[in-house]
Structure formats: structure tokens, C-alpha cells
Design an enzyme around this catalytic site. Sequence first.
Site, PDB file in Angstrom:
ATOM      1  N   ASP A 299       1.008  -0.908   0.089  1.00  0.00           N
ATOM      2  CA  ASP A 299      -0.223   0.184  -0.314  1.00  0.00           C
ATOM      3  C   ASP A 299       0.755   1.494   0.289  1.00  0.00           C
ATOM      4  O   ASP A 299       1.710   1.483   1.125  1.00  0.00           O
ATOM      5  CB  ASP A 299      -0.862   0.068   1.617  1.00  0.00           C
ATOM      6  N   HIS A 396      17.426  12.931 -17.191  1.00  0.00           N
ATOM      7  CA  HIS A 396      15.504  13.253 -17.602  1.00  0.00           C
ATOM      8  C   HIS A 396      15.421  13.320 -18.976  1.00  0.00           C
ATOM      9  O   HIS A 396      14.181  13.008 -19.809  1.00  0.00           O
ATOM     10  CB  HIS A 396      15.275  14.408 -16.863  1.00  0.00           C
TER      11      HIS A 396
HETATM   12  C1  MEV Z   1      12.135  13.489  -9.403  1.00  0.00           C
HETATM   13  O1  MEV Z   1      11.220  13.597  -9.860  1.00  0.00           O
HETATM   14  C2  MEV Z   1      13.288  13.653  -8.239  1.00  0.00           C
HETATM   15  C3  MEV Z   1      14.121  14.552  -8.149  1.00  0.00           C
HETATM   16  O2  MEV Z   1      13.189  16.325  -8.309  1.00  0.00           O
HETATM   17  C4  MEV Z   1      14.789  14.448  -6.403  1.00  0.00           C
HETATM   18  C5  MEV Z   1      14.923  15.696  -6.201  1.00  0.00           C
HETATM   19  O3  MEV Z   1      15.436  16.592  -6.620  1.00  0.00           O
HETATM   20  O4  MEV Z   1      16.523  15.372  -4.827  1.00  0.00           O
HETATM   21  C6  MEV Z   1      15.114  14.921  -9.231  1.00  0.00           C
END
Ligand code: MEV
Length: 443
Positions: A299, A396
Site C-alpha cells: 500500500d 531526464h
Molecule cells: C524527480 O522525480 C525527483 C528529483 O526532483 C529529486 C530531487 O530533486 O532530489 C530529481
Amino acid sequence: MNNNKTISGFSKLTKSEKLDWIEQQFFDGDSTLSETLKQYWHCDNVMQDILDGFSENTISNFPMPFGVAPNFMINGKLYLVPMVIEESSVVAAAAAAAKFWLSRGGFKTEVIGTKKIGQLHFKFTGESSLLQKLFPQIEIYLSEGVKELTKNMRNRGGGIESLQLIDFTDEEENYYQIRGEFETCDSMGANFINSILERFGELLKTFVLNHNEIVADHKDVQIIMAILSNYTPDCMVRASVSCKVEELGTFAGGIGAKEFVDKFTTAVKIAHIDPYRATTHNKGIFNGIDSVVLATGNDFRAIESCGHAYASKDGKYKSLSSCEIKDGEFRFWLDLPLAVGTVGGLTKLHPMAKISHQMLGNPSAEELMCIITSVGLAQNFAALRSLVTTGIQQGHMKMHLQNILIHMGAGPKQILEANKYFEDKTVSFSAVRSFLERPVVSS
Ligand code: MEV
């Protein structure tokens, strides 16, 4: 069917009838809705029935990517970790961090506690001191009264660990709570705890009604509610990684170990200082936590609410992870309250969750706590490593490029060309569109 968007008896309709109704009322009778949703029905009716059984008013399934992160060395044991998540680069980041730490001793974990909490909230109009005096008797009466319910759990080494009466009458007139600590072994324990608490409610009413020291005017105990607490600070695990600073090596852009640890430790410190940063920092941790929690049929809402409550335990929302440099050693760790199960609930009923458990070697709940927390730490390490070196967008957007290309209907050749073109360029929707729409010069 008249054009009335409210309905009674919706749940009694067959799945096709539900779709027809939705189509008529919300999609102007356009049958492409049903056609699309039916594409996601499972081809095996038995399997579809199992999936439908998990929820209500189901009209289709919602596929999510099921990925794996290899090379997770945890307490000297190697794991292939299943992860269910829709966000690009989370699995890649976990896998990269796992590989990084594989050659530096891997992840170490320690289960600090496994106690779960349940609460019976009630109102009692009699003297507080009388209730306090009678509580040892009440405790025995309640525990004896649920012997049958706790029998199997006691045989497995669990059961009720303690009961405590808490007086909240300062804050709400006549309000008390019986707070119980439970050991639920390999199950998350929600059903077990809730069944016991509801029985406690009935038993408490009987006790008060029959006890001769409680006068007639105060015999009516009002049970407000009986429910487990998802805040489980005594169901706790710590995962850590460590190595000599110089063993960290060199990072992207030629950043040396010393500069890296300076920036990394400052980044963690900032997440202890500033709740705005802490929220994003912890979100990154939960990218890893939730995806394994989901893959193993646990969960994730319970895990999230508990983690965030714990992050606020000092009266200010802070980072869940910590970092230190001591005697030339870099140490990074994550403390997390984590109530998960490896039996019961969806864990073995959901066919994919069952596979996840098999992939992890059918761990105990304690072992699963260790795996999940290690993935959370790995995720946090990977995010901070990117943030303090290259920045997060590089990795990303590379992953995001694939989503944009698919969204824009790019073919395999265009995808290959785009991947090459964007190797050293900033990815954005408009940049990808321009690339795909560029005039192609034939040779
Ligand atoms: C993105 O999903 C998560 C981050 O923003 C975490 C962080 O900033 O530590 C990259």
C-alpha cells in the site's frame, strides 16, 4: 437512455453496460471509447476476474511499466529489483546507483523495529482517575476477549505487544484512546489490527456496562472509531552506504571526489534546513520506495503518509536521508518507517506482485523493508549526484525524448535520428517538433 449523468445501480451493470452508459452520457455515443478500453481487457477471463476483484466499477485495466533494476547488493546478497513507475529515468537512476555501490560494498541495512500501531478512540463521561485505575483490568479483559482472533498470529510469533490508555480530555471533552502495539510478522497487518480494534470496542462497552465501580450515569462508553495508525515510527529500517571519500572516484565534468562530497553533503544539509527543498528531496526518495512498494503489491499511500509524517517528527518537514564525512569516510543513510507485508493483501493475489516477490527470492517482510529502503537511498543518491554535477535535465530529457517522439508518432528511423541529433542539444517539445518537421534533403 436519457441524458442524465447521475445514475443509481451503476455497480450492478455488466462491464459492457457500464461502458455503453459512459459512452452515451460522456462521449456523445462515440464507440471508440469502448473499443480503446476493451483493448486493455485481459485476454484471459480468469485473470480479468482477479483484477476486477481488486476494485469496483472497473471498466478496463490501466497498464503501468514494470521495470527491473539489477545489481542491488544488499547485506552481501544480490537482488534484481522490480519497479513499477511511469516516470522516465527513475529505474535507470536506481540501476546506476546500484551499480555504483556494487563495487563499494553495496547497501547495508538494519531493521530497528517492526511494531505497528492501532487505536481505539472513545468517549467516557466518568472520572478519568477511575478509568486509569481500572485500566490494568481492562487490558486483561480486552486481550483475553480477542484470544481467538490473535491465535494464528501468536502461533507465528506475533500478536498484541502492549496496550496503553491515553487521556486526551484536555483537548476534547471525555475523549480517550487505547493505543495498541502489534507485531504482525510477515503481513502488513491492517486487517488483523482493525478486526482486533473493532472487537476491543465491543469488549470495552461490555466491561464498562458490567463493572460495579462504574456508576449508572457513566455506563455508556461511546466508541468513536477503531482503526490502525499508518504512522509507524517503531516499524523502522535504516539503509546506508559508505566508502572512503577518494574511493568515490571522479564524476561527470571531471568533478573530483572532494568537490563532490562537499556539494553532496551541502545538498543533504539544505534538505534538512528548507522544507521546500526537503519535499522534492523526499519525493525523489519515494520515486524508488513507491515503485517497489507498488511492484510488490503493498500500500503505497500508507507508506507515503507514514514517511512524510516521520519527516515532520521534529516539528519541521526535513530530509529523510542524512550524510556525514568522518575520518575520511563518506557515509549516506536513510531511516524510514515502513510497514510492508509479504503475505496477505495483494502480495500473492496480484499475478505481477507474485512475480515481484519471486524475483526478490520471496523475502520476509523484514527483508523487503531492507530492499525497499535501499532502493529509496539509491534513488536519492542518484538524484543528488546528478543535481550537484551535470544537473538533472540531461538524463531526464534523454528519457523524455523517447516519450515525446512516441507521442508525436515518430517512426523507428526518425527515433534513431532524433536520438543522435539530441545527444548534445536541449530537448523540448518544440525542438523535437521542429526536428521531425525539418525539410529532409534527399541525396
Ligand atoms: C524527480 O522525480 C525527483 C528529483 O526532483 C529529486 C530531487 O530533486 O532530489 C530529481
